[in-house]
Enzyme design. Structure first.
Site, PDB file in Angstrom:
ATOM      1  N   ALA A   1       0.806  -1.216   0.000  1.00 50.62           N
ATOM      2  CA  ALA A   1       0.000   0.000   0.000  1.00 50.62           C
ATOM      3  C   ALA A   1       0.837   1.263   0.000  1.00 50.62           C
ATOM      4  CB  ALA A   1      -0.925   0.009   1.212  1.00 50.62           C
ATOM      5  N   GLY A   2       2.160   1.129  -0.092  1.00 46.05           N
ATOM      6  CA  GLY A   2       3.026   2.304  -0.086  1.00 46.05           C
ATOM      7  C   GLY A   2       3.516   2.632   1.305  1.00 46.05           C
TER       8      GLY A   2
ATOM      9  N   HIS B   1      15.140   3.655  -0.738  1.00 49.76           N
ATOM     10  CA  HIS B   1      15.748   3.999  -2.021  1.00 49.76           C
ATOM     11  C   HIS B   1      17.089   3.295  -2.218  1.00 49.76           C
ATOM     12  CE1 HIS B   1      13.261   7.920  -2.801  1.00 49.76           C
ATOM     13  NE2 HIS B   1      12.523   6.835  -2.611  1.00 49.76           N
TER      14      HIS B   1
ATOM     15  N   ASP C   1       7.781   8.803  -4.703  1.00 44.56           N
ATOM     16  CA  ASP C   1       9.081   8.306  -4.277  1.00 44.56           C
ATOM     17  C   ASP C   1       9.233   6.887  -4.820  1.00 44.56           C
ATOM     18  OD1 ASP C   1       7.334   6.884  -2.640  1.00 44.56           O
ATOM     19  OD2 ASP C   1       8.457   7.210  -0.797  1.00 44.56           O
TER      20      ASP C   1
END
Length: 255
Positions: free
Chosen positions: A62-63, A88, A143
């Protein structure tokens, strides 16, 4: 390894499973750390020939964990920074490792989950999945490489539509526009992924690594520079032990 991400290695395939089913596999700080650690682990494991990433339960991912942001809005920026840094780093390692990455999108993917889903070299989506940007709905911006990957795989206009309006994309459209490689029913998606893994395991690992890097660089490099990298790649492969073995094996099979 944190239980936020499960790792299982079988027959040369590492399976990474996002494991917060009660929270829709949303990414909090511990999960972001676990994704980075798992990425480094599988990238450096010489016994791993390919990597599969999927989710536990109904959702793929869901992020970012909005609940973690909302606990103290004055510190939300610090929490997000603490999540994006390892997340990241993990995404960059998965993107640059010398091993193919297969995404098994078992359910809906939103926000950073969309970025993760698009990261695969091969993306197999369940018919139970759908894809949503979701960022601007909570006043955020993309992102997890979402804004880098989406225009490349789906085109700029579709990326603008998805990111700016948060329009939901169903599996059939995702397949038609190139966001995913294949779509299968929930009870068949594992079989489809297994068929791709069989092909990947049969290929020389070095050839897959070089090819993966060339494809990743293709849309952001000039022709002359890319031709030089292609030449260096294929010459290097021809001079390598497994490259020579593959050529010999090809002619042996032909004979």
């Amino acid at each position: 390894m944190s239980e936020r991400v499960l790792i299982e290695v079988t027959d040369g395939v590492a399976r990474l499973t996002l494991n917060r089913p009660d929270a829709a596999n949303a990414i909090d700080v511990p999960m972001a750390d676990a994704i980075m650690e798992a990425a480094v682990t599988v990238a450096e494991d010489r016994d791993v020939r390919a990597v599969v990433l999927t989710g536990t339960g109904r959702m793929f991912c869901a992020g970012g964990d909005i609940m973690a942001f909302a606990q103290d809005l004055d510190q939300a920026h610090a929490v997000i920074a603490r999540i994006t840094a390892p997340l990241h780093a993990g995404i960059a390692r998965l993107a640059t490792m010398d091993k193919p990455l297969v995404m098994l999108v078992n359910g809906p993917a939103a926000g950073a989950g969309l970025g993760l889903a698009l990261l695969g070299d091969i993306v197999v989506a369940s018919t139970a999945a759908h894809f949503t940007s979701a960022y601007t709905a909570i006043g955020m911006s993309p992102d997890a490489a979402t804004s880098w990957l989406l225009p490349r795989v789906a085109g700029l206009r579709r990326a603008q539509d998805m990111v700016l309006t948060n329009r939901r994309v169903l599996p059939e459209e995702a397949l038609a526009c190139g966001m995913v490689t294949a779509v299968a029913a929930p009870d068949e998606v594992e079989t489809v992924v297994a068929s791709y893994l069989d092909k990947l395991r049969a290929a020389p690992p070095g050839a897959l690594g070089v090819s993966r890097r060339l494809l990743a660089e293709a849309l952001s490099s000039g022709l002359s520079g890319h031709l030089e990298r292609e030449a260096a790649g294929i010459v290097g492969r021809a001079g390598s032990d497994d490259g020579k073995a593959a050529i010999r094996g090809f002619f042996d099979r032909k004979e």
